[in-house]
Design a protein around this motif. Structure first.
Motif, PDB file in Angstrom:
ATOM      1  N   ASN A  14      32.130  40.537  57.810  1.00 12.22           N
ATOM      2  CA  ASN A  14      32.442  41.754  57.055  1.00 12.22           C
ATOM      3  C   ASN A  14      31.569  42.925  57.490  1.00 12.22           C
ATOM      4  O   ASN A  14      32.025  44.067  57.573  1.00 12.22           O
ATOM      5  CB  ASN A  14      32.272  41.499  55.557  1.00 12.22           C
ATOM      6  N   ARG A  15      30.297  42.649  57.778  1.00 18.10           N
ATOM      7  CA  ARG A  15      29.397  43.730  58.166  1.00 18.10           C
ATOM      8  C   ARG A  15      29.722  44.231  59.584  1.00 18.10           C
ATOM      9  O   ARG A  15      29.566  45.420  59.872  1.00 18.10           O
ATOM     10  CB  ARG A  15      27.945  43.279  58.057  1.00 18.10           C
ATOM     11  N   GLU A  16      30.169  43.346  60.440  1.00 18.81           N
ATOM     12  CA  GLU A  16      30.628  43.789  61.752  1.00 18.81           C
ATOM     13  C   GLU A  16      31.842  44.706  61.606  1.00 18.81           C
ATOM     14  O   GLU A  16      31.973  45.706  62.322  1.00 18.81           O
ATOM     15  CB  GLU A  16      30.963  42.576  62.618  1.00 18.81           C
TER      16      GLU A  16
ATOM     17  N   LEU B 216      32.421  46.552  58.967  1.00 14.52           N
ATOM     18  CA  LEU B 216      31.925  47.805  58.407  1.00 14.52           C
ATOM     19  C   LEU B 216      31.325  48.711  59.474  1.00 14.52           C
ATOM     20  O   LEU B 216      31.452  49.936  59.410  1.00 14.52           O
ATOM     21  CB  LEU B 216      30.887  47.523  57.314  1.00 14.52           C
ATOM     22  N   GLN B 217      30.661  48.102  60.460  1.00 16.86           N
ATOM     23  CA  GLN B 217      30.068  48.897  61.529  1.00 16.86           C
ATOM     24  C   GLN B 217      31.136  49.633  62.325  1.00 16.86           C
ATOM     25  O   GLN B 217      30.912  50.743  62.809  1.00 16.86           O
ATOM     26  CB  GLN B 217      29.239  47.997  62.452  1.00 16.86           C
ATOM     27  N   MET B 218      32.305  49.015  62.456  1.00 12.27           N
ATOM     28  CA  MET B 218      33.393  49.638  63.208  1.00 12.27           C
ATOM     29  C   MET B 218      34.200  50.607  62.346  1.00 12.27           C
ATOM     30  O   MET B 218      34.628  51.655  62.817  1.00 12.27           O
ATOM     31  CB  MET B 218      34.318  48.561  63.780  1.00 12.27           C
ATOM     32  N   SER B 219      34.398  50.246  61.084  1.00 12.82           N
ATOM     33  CA  SER B 219      35.281  51.050  60.232  1.00 12.82           C
ATOM     34  C   SER B 219      34.561  52.166  59.491  1.00 12.82           C
ATOM     35  O   SER B 219      35.189  53.120  59.044  1.00 12.82           O
ATOM     36  CB  SER B 219      35.964  50.146  59.204  1.00 12.82           C
ATOM     37  N   GLY B 220      33.248  52.035  59.343  1.00 14.69           N
ATOM     38  CA  GLY B 220      32.512  53.012  58.545  1.00 14.69           C
ATOM     39  C   GLY B 220      32.454  52.586  57.088  1.00 14.69           C
ATOM     40  O   GLY B 220      32.910  51.496  56.722  1.00 14.69           O
ATOM     41  N   PRO B 221      31.891  53.432  56.225  1.00 13.17           N
ATOM     42  CA  PRO B 221      31.718  53.072  54.811  1.00 13.17           C
ATOM     43  C   PRO B 221      33.030  52.658  54.154  1.00 13.17           C
ATOM     44  O   PRO B 221      34.062  53.310  54.323  1.00 13.17           O
ATOM     45  CB  PRO B 221      31.166  54.357  54.186  1.00 13.17           C
ATOM     46  N   ASP B 222      32.997  51.562  53.424  1.00 10.00           N
ATOM     47  CA  ASP B 222      34.157  51.048  52.704  1.00 10.00           C
ATOM     48  C   ASP B 222      33.634  50.410  51.420  1.00 10.00           C
ATOM     49  O   ASP B 222      33.233  49.253  51.410  1.00 10.00           O
ATOM     50  CB  ASP B 222      34.902  50.024  53.553  1.00 10.00           C
ATOM     51  N   LEU B 223      33.628  51.178  50.329  1.00  8.19           N
ATOM     52  CA  LEU B 223      33.050  50.699  49.083  1.00  8.19           C
ATOM     53  C   LEU B 223      33.791  49.488  48.532  1.00  8.19           C
ATOM     54  O   LEU B 223      33.189  48.624  47.894  1.00  8.19           O
ATOM     55  CB  LEU B 223      33.028  51.817  48.044  1.00  8.19           C
ATOM     56  N   ALA B 224      35.104  49.403  48.770  1.00 10.04           N
ATOM     57  CA  ALA B 224      35.867  48.257  48.276  1.00 10.04           C
ATOM     58  C   ALA B 224      35.392  46.974  48.958  1.00 10.04           C
ATOM     59  O   ALA B 224      35.182  45.946  48.302  1.00 10.04           O
ATOM     60  CB  ALA B 224      37.356  48.473  48.514  1.00 10.04           C
ATOM     61  N   LEU B 225      35.210  47.040  50.288  1.00 15.96           N
ATOM     62  CA  LEU B 225      34.747  45.865  51.019  1.00 15.96           C
ATOM     63  C   LEU B 225      33.307  45.531  50.637  1.00 15.96           C
ATOM     64  O   LEU B 225      32.957  44.362  50.438  1.00 15.96           O
ATOM     65  CB  LEU B 225      34.866  46.104  52.527  1.00 15.96           C
TER      66      LEU B 225
END
Length: 474
Positions: free
Chosen positions: A250-252, A254-263
């Motif tokens: 999931n953190r990988e 997030l690094q690609m997608s940027g901030p995602d509060l739902a995730l």
């Protein structure tokens, strides 16, 4: 083959037309970045946060009496109601009523003054009466909705027509929690009727603000537990390996997608659920409590044992740093909704909760917890002073009683009043919005600054209303 390198010329108007989507993308990206920077990270959101100003209380225990207990039969005595029993209510009744009622109906219970404050309490609550000097009784509550569904939502969320975050969720959003192994907001045996999960839901607030139910009103408190708290298929070690792998993936992302509060919220909920496997059963297990403590809460009596266990669990959660704890008294048959059989219904209900509530107040005080724990008691509305049928009372949102204890409120105080018969809030009126603003202020939060931007506007628990009732502050 030759390539034409001559720059293409176009007007400023054409340039803006061709690049409009690009400018829009940049603007949107900038707005999202601002929102992401302003919003708390879900992975750290449960950590305790600084209040707006020095708080009087650190936590809340809300004792919710579903159905609407009658104020004129419990904490708001009306001598004229006794005198004029059977006569017509002499003033104008509400234009919109839940149902038609008849003549004035006197209370079948006597009131007596207690404690140094001399505050009167009905004989329905002999044990709570012994704690009257700890109470701040608000006799001038009023709302807007005469139906259970709307009134429950109004009390819990500040809105009776829209899905909004509950007050417990707002408290967690503003203050976080003091125990990373337990939810910040717990509701014990909540009712599933009249709004159900919406009464403890987070709505558009981050996922970590959601209330965690333990059982429901149809389940005895001795059997109430968080669903799926135990994993019967995997060991703790294997679960830890799975969560570590899932978190890495999931953190990988997030690094690609940027901030995602739902995730991030899901990651946080997985981690909290893992930690709760040990912390939650221990907190719910009252077997380690002394026999004297269990007796104090009425757990030695089948009449009071169920609600007594709920109140004892509330104290255990409070001392473990849970920020907002709701305890609901309700059942599918009687509740506090006595449209008929007032004497039978209120007698049964009061007998079930009186000793446990007094036990909770005494226990909190003896442990030094009452000073910074705000205890709130009440229902979604009161009852009419006029009779429904032979011996019942209808819903009355126009004037009713709630009380507070501890948490920085004045002790032994009756604040506000209803009219001579108890139909309307009259002096020092306190609306539901005012109650919410006051609770937040006791916790050190400015209700006008505790906001969350959603769907293009700022929302708050009190919407555009609410005044802090500073007169009840100690």
């Amino acid at each position: 083959m030759t390539t034409n390198t001559t720059p293409q010329m176009f007007s400023r108007r054409a340039m803006l037309q061709r690049s409009a989507a690009g400018f829009g993308h940049l603007a949107l990206a900038g707005m999202l970045a601002q929102q992401a920077n302003a919003a708390p990270s879900a992975t750290s959101a449960l950590a305790a946060k600084d209040p707006h100003f020095t708080p009087r209380a650190r936590r809340v225990i809300f004792l919710f009496m579903k159905g609407g207990p009658s104020h004129v039969d419990t904490f708001d005595p009306k001598p004229l109601l006794q005198r004029d029993d059977g006569l017509k209510y002499p003033y104008e009744e509400p234009r919109i009523k839940f149902a038609e009622t008849g003549k004035l109906l006197k209370s079948p219970w006597k009131f007596k003054q207690y404690g140094q404050s001399g505050l009167p309490v009905s004989e329905l609550f002999p044990n709570v009466a012994q704690c009257v000097d700890e109470l701040c009784i608000i006799r001038s509550m009023h709302g807007t909705n005469p139906a259970h569904g709307g009134a429950l939502l109004k009390l819990h969320t500040g809105s009776d027509v829209q899905v909004r975050p509950s007050m417990g969720s707002w408290v967690i959003y503003g203050l976080g929690t003091e125990n990373q192994n337990l939810p910040g907001f717990i509701t014990i045996c909540p009712t599933l009727a009249h709004g159900g999960v919406n009464n403890w839901g987070a709505a558009f607030l981050p996922a970590y603000c959601q209330g965690t139910p333990i059982g429901n009103a149809a389940v005895p408190s001795s059997q109430a537990m968080v669903k799926h708290i135990r994993n019967t298929h995997l060991t703790t070690a294997v679960q830890r390996e799975q969560l570590d792998l899932l978190a890495q993936m999931n953190r990988e992302h997030l690094q690609m997608s940027g901030p995602d509060l739902a995730l991030e919220g899901r990651i946080n909920s997985f981690e909290l659920a893992f930690r709760m496997q040990m912390a939650m059963p221990e907190a719910q297990d009252v077997s380690s409590e002394s026999e004297a403590t269990k007796k104090l809460y009425g757990m030695d009596n089948p009449v009071t044992a169920n609600f007594g266990r709920q109140c004892l669990m509330a104290r255990r959660f409070a001392e473990r740093g849970v920020r907002f704890i709701q305890v609901t008294h309700s059942d599918s048959e009687v509740q506090w909704d006595q449209h008929g059989s007032l004497y039978k219904g209120h007698t049964k209900n009061a007998a079930e909760v009186d000793k446990p509530i007094a036990g909770l107040l005494k226990d909190l005080k003896s442990r030094g917890l009452l000073e910074d724990t705000l205890v709130l008691w009440g229902g979604e509305f009161g009852r009419t002073p006029t009779a429904q049928g032979k011996d019942g009372r209808d819903h009355n949102p126009h004037g009713f009683t709630m009380w507070m204890a501890g948490g920085g409120v004045k002790r032994g105080l009756a604040y506000g009043s209803t009219d001579d018969y108890g139909y309307y809030a009259q002096e020092n009126k306190v609306h539901i919005h005012d109650l919410h603003a006051t609770i937040l202020a006791l916790l050190g939060m400015n209700h006008e600054k505790l906001t969350h931007r959603y769907a293009g506007r700022d929302f708050r628990l009190t919407d555009v209303h609410g005044h802090v009732v500073k007169e009840i502050f100690a």
